[in-house]
Scaffold this motif. Structure first.
Motif, PDB file in Angstrom:
ATOM      1  N   LEU A   1       0.830  -1.201   0.000  1.00 36.75           N
ATOM      2  CA  LEU A   1       0.000   0.000   0.000  1.00 36.75           C
ATOM      3  C   LEU A   1       0.868   1.256   0.000  1.00 36.75           C
ATOM      4  N   ARG A   2       2.027   1.192   0.651  1.00 37.27           N
ATOM      5  CA  ARG A   2       2.921   2.347   0.677  1.00 37.27           C
ATOM      6  C   ARG A   2       3.422   2.682  -0.729  1.00 37.27           C
ATOM      7  N   VAL A   3       3.781   1.652  -1.496  1.00 38.73           N
ATOM      8  CA  VAL A   3       4.241   1.884  -2.870  1.00 38.73           C
ATOM      9  C   VAL A   3       3.126   2.507  -3.704  1.00 38.73           C
ATOM     10  N   PHE A   4       1.899   1.973  -3.559  1.00 41.78           N
ATOM     11  CA  PHE A   4       0.760   2.544  -4.286  1.00 41.78           C
ATOM     12  C   PHE A   4       0.546   4.000  -3.880  1.00 41.78           C
ATOM     13  N   ALA A   5       0.615   4.286  -2.574  1.00 38.94           N
ATOM     14  CA  ALA A   5       0.378   5.650  -2.082  1.00 38.94           C
ATOM     15  C   ALA A   5       1.433   6.612  -2.584  1.00 38.94           C
ATOM     16  N   GLU A   6       2.677   6.160  -2.681  1.00 40.73           N
ATOM     17  CA  GLU A   6       3.745   7.045  -3.141  1.00 40.73           C
ATOM     18  C   GLU A   6       3.566   7.444  -4.601  1.00 40.73           C
ATOM     19  N   LEU A   7       2.974   6.558  -5.403  1.00 38.72           N
ATOM     20  CA  LEU A   7       2.757   6.837  -6.823  1.00 38.72           C
ATOM     21  C   LEU A   7       1.369   7.389  -7.114  1.00 38.72           C
ATOM     22  N   ASN A   8       0.536   7.456  -6.096  1.00 38.95           N
ATOM     23  CA  ASN A   8      -0.842   7.919  -6.243  1.00 38.95           C
ATOM     24  C   ASN A   8      -0.854   9.438  -6.514  1.00 38.95           C
ATOM     25  N   PRO A   9      -1.503   9.896  -7.587  1.00 41.80           N
ATOM     26  CA  PRO A   9      -1.536  11.343  -7.860  1.00 41.80           C
ATOM     27  C   PRO A   9      -2.221  12.147  -6.771  1.00 41.80           C
ATOM     28  N   VAL A  10      -3.150  11.528  -6.038  1.00 43.32           N
ATOM     29  CA  VAL A  10      -3.797  12.247  -4.940  1.00 43.32           C
ATOM     30  C   VAL A  10      -2.792  12.533  -3.832  1.00 43.32           C
ATOM     31  N   SER A  11      -1.829  11.635  -3.611  1.00 36.16           N
ATOM     32  CA  SER A  11      -0.785  11.893  -2.623  1.00 36.16           C
ATOM     33  C   SER A  11       0.035  13.117  -3.006  1.00 36.16           C
TER      34      SER A  11
ATOM     35  N   VAL B   1       1.535  17.393  -9.973  1.00 40.96           N
ATOM     36  CA  VAL B   1       0.110  17.664 -10.158  1.00 40.96           C
ATOM     37  C   VAL B   1      -0.135  18.374 -11.483  1.00 40.96           C
ATOM     38  N   LEU B   2       0.705  19.326 -11.822  1.00 42.93           N
ATOM     39  CA  LEU B   2       0.536  20.047 -13.090  1.00 42.93           C
ATOM     40  C   LEU B   2       0.691  19.110 -14.282  1.00 42.93           C
ATOM     41  N   ILE B   3       1.677  18.216 -14.212  1.00 38.77           N
ATOM     42  CA  ILE B   3       1.836  17.227 -15.281  1.00 38.77           C
ATOM     43  C   ILE B   3       0.609  16.317 -15.346  1.00 38.77           C
ATOM     44  N   GLY B   4       0.125  15.895 -14.177  1.00 39.16           N
ATOM     45  CA  GLY B   4      -1.065  15.048 -14.145  1.00 39.16           C
ATOM     46  C   GLY B   4      -2.282  15.725 -14.729  1.00 39.16           C
ATOM     47  N   VAL B   5      -2.450  17.017 -14.444  1.00 39.52           N
ATOM     48  CA  VAL B   5      -3.584  17.765 -14.992  1.00 39.52           C
ATOM     49  C   VAL B   5      -3.505  17.810 -16.520  1.00 39.52           C
ATOM     50  N   VAL B   6      -2.327  18.088 -17.046  1.00 38.38           N
ATOM     51  CA  VAL B   6      -2.155  18.140 -18.503  1.00 38.38           C
ATOM     52  C   VAL B   6      -2.457  16.778 -19.123  1.00 38.38           C
ATOM     53  N   VAL B   7      -1.954  15.709 -18.509  1.00 35.69           N
ATOM     54  CA  VAL B   7      -2.194  14.367 -19.040  1.00 35.69           C
ATOM     55  C   VAL B   7      -3.683  14.027 -19.029  1.00 35.69           C
ATOM     56  N   LEU B   8      -4.366  14.337 -17.921  1.00 37.61           N
ATOM     57  CA  LEU B   8      -5.799  14.050 -17.836  1.00 37.61           C
ATOM     58  C   LEU B   8      -6.582  14.802 -18.910  1.00 37.61           C
ATOM     59  N   LEU B   9      -6.259  16.077 -19.100  1.00 36.88           N
ATOM     60  CA  LEU B   9      -6.984  16.862 -20.097  1.00 36.88           C
ATOM     61  C   LEU B   9      -6.685  16.388 -21.518  1.00 36.88           C
ATOM     62  N   VAL B  10      -5.415  16.099 -21.796  1.00 34.36           N
ATOM     63  CA  VAL B  10      -5.032  15.663 -23.144  1.00 34.36           C
ATOM     64  C   VAL B  10      -5.671  14.318 -23.487  1.00 34.36           C
TER      65      VAL B  10
END
Length: 282
Positions: free
Chosen positions: A216-226, A257-266
């Motif tokens: 769960l720690r590995v998942f949390a570290e890569l989780n965009p919400v984290s 987060v900014l990279i994630g936002v761009v990826v989600l929108l694209v």
């Protein structure tokens, strides 16, 4: 008697609209429709706000004495997680509203009109953005009541608020696609919780990541919400002295987060537009 010829003035040419102006006009019209819908159904706003307030009171008053956070008290640690959870959960309104509009035949009416299909989706996600903004204001007022404080500059505070709302807007497109993919509005809640509960609770939103079991720690570290929570904590000055995990996403949370936002929108904006164009009455 001489007849005087009267010159006829030509009729004025109709105004010309460029595609960008038409798209903006359509988007603003559908945005107003969704804002009026919120105004006419205030219970939607009430229930959107009650749930995160309950989480604040539950975690801050019940679990605060049992969860220790290095270098800060639990309320300061908690609020960024509650803010992130609020904007992520708030994005589900796009999905449920699109599913309901499909069931009621509203989407078919929109498709029969000479208007941009993407503008319909923009109006829907814009309505969620306004709803999330109102929820955030109420949530921050609740946070102040239970002892949360901003320990950074005014500019960093507004940057944190903007980052949370920007992520919520991008995630609304994910939920809009899900709302157009299910067969009924009743399904969207169960389907969305399958996504939302893991990414919000298996994160650093409510407990320090180092306390989680290794998988769960590995998942949390890569989780965009984290990353979103960590960015909010840093921008609000609530990070404390606890060490940040040595992973790139949490060492550079704002950029993540900014990279994630761009990826989600694209990725999801074109998918939503394509799905909107292909759906038929259900």
């Amino acid at each position: 008697m001489t007849a005087t010829a009267t010159a006829t003035r030509p009729a004025p040419a109709p105004p010309t609209w460029n595609p960008l102006s038409l798209w903006y006009s359509d988007g603003w019209t559908t945005t107003k429709r969704n804002l009026i819908k919120i105004k006419r159904t205030p219970d939607m706003l009430v229930f959107a706000v009650i749930q995160p307030i309950m989480f604040v009171l539950l975690f801050s008053q019940v679990y605060a004495g049992a969860i220790a956070v290095q270098g800060t008290d639990y309320v300061q640690f908690l609020m960024a997680g509650i803010f992130a959870q609020t904007v992520v959960f708030g994005s589900t309104f796009s999905g449920s509203a699109m599913a309901q509009d499909l069931k009621d035949g509203i989407i078919d009416r929109f498709r029969s009109l000479p208007m941009s299909s993407s503008a319909v989706l923009v109006g829907r996600t814009n309505g969620d953005l306004v709803l999330n903004t109102i929820s955030m204001i109420i949530m921050m007022a609740t946070g102040f009541l239970v002892g949360w404080r901003v320990n950074s500059s005014m500019g960093e505070f507004f940057a944190g608020l903007g980052l949370l709302l920007l992520f919520s807007y991008a995630f609304s497109w994910v939920m809009a696609l899900l709302g157009m993919s299910v067969r009924s509005p009743e399904v969207i809640n169960n389907a969305s919780f399958i996504i939302l509960f893991p990414i919000t609770f298996i994160s650093n939103a409510f407990v320090p990541i180092e306390t989680l079991p290794d998988p769960l720690r590995v998942f949390a570290e890569l989780n965009p919400v984290s990353a979103l929570v960590q960015a909010a904590r840093e921008l609000f000055g609530n990070e404390g002295s606890a060490p940040v995990p040595d992973v790139w996403t949490l060492q550079n949370p704002v950029l993540t987060v900014l990279i994630g936002v761009v990826v989600l929108l694209v990725v999801f904006v074109p998918l939503c537009i394509r799905k909107f164009a292909s759906i038929s009455s259900r």
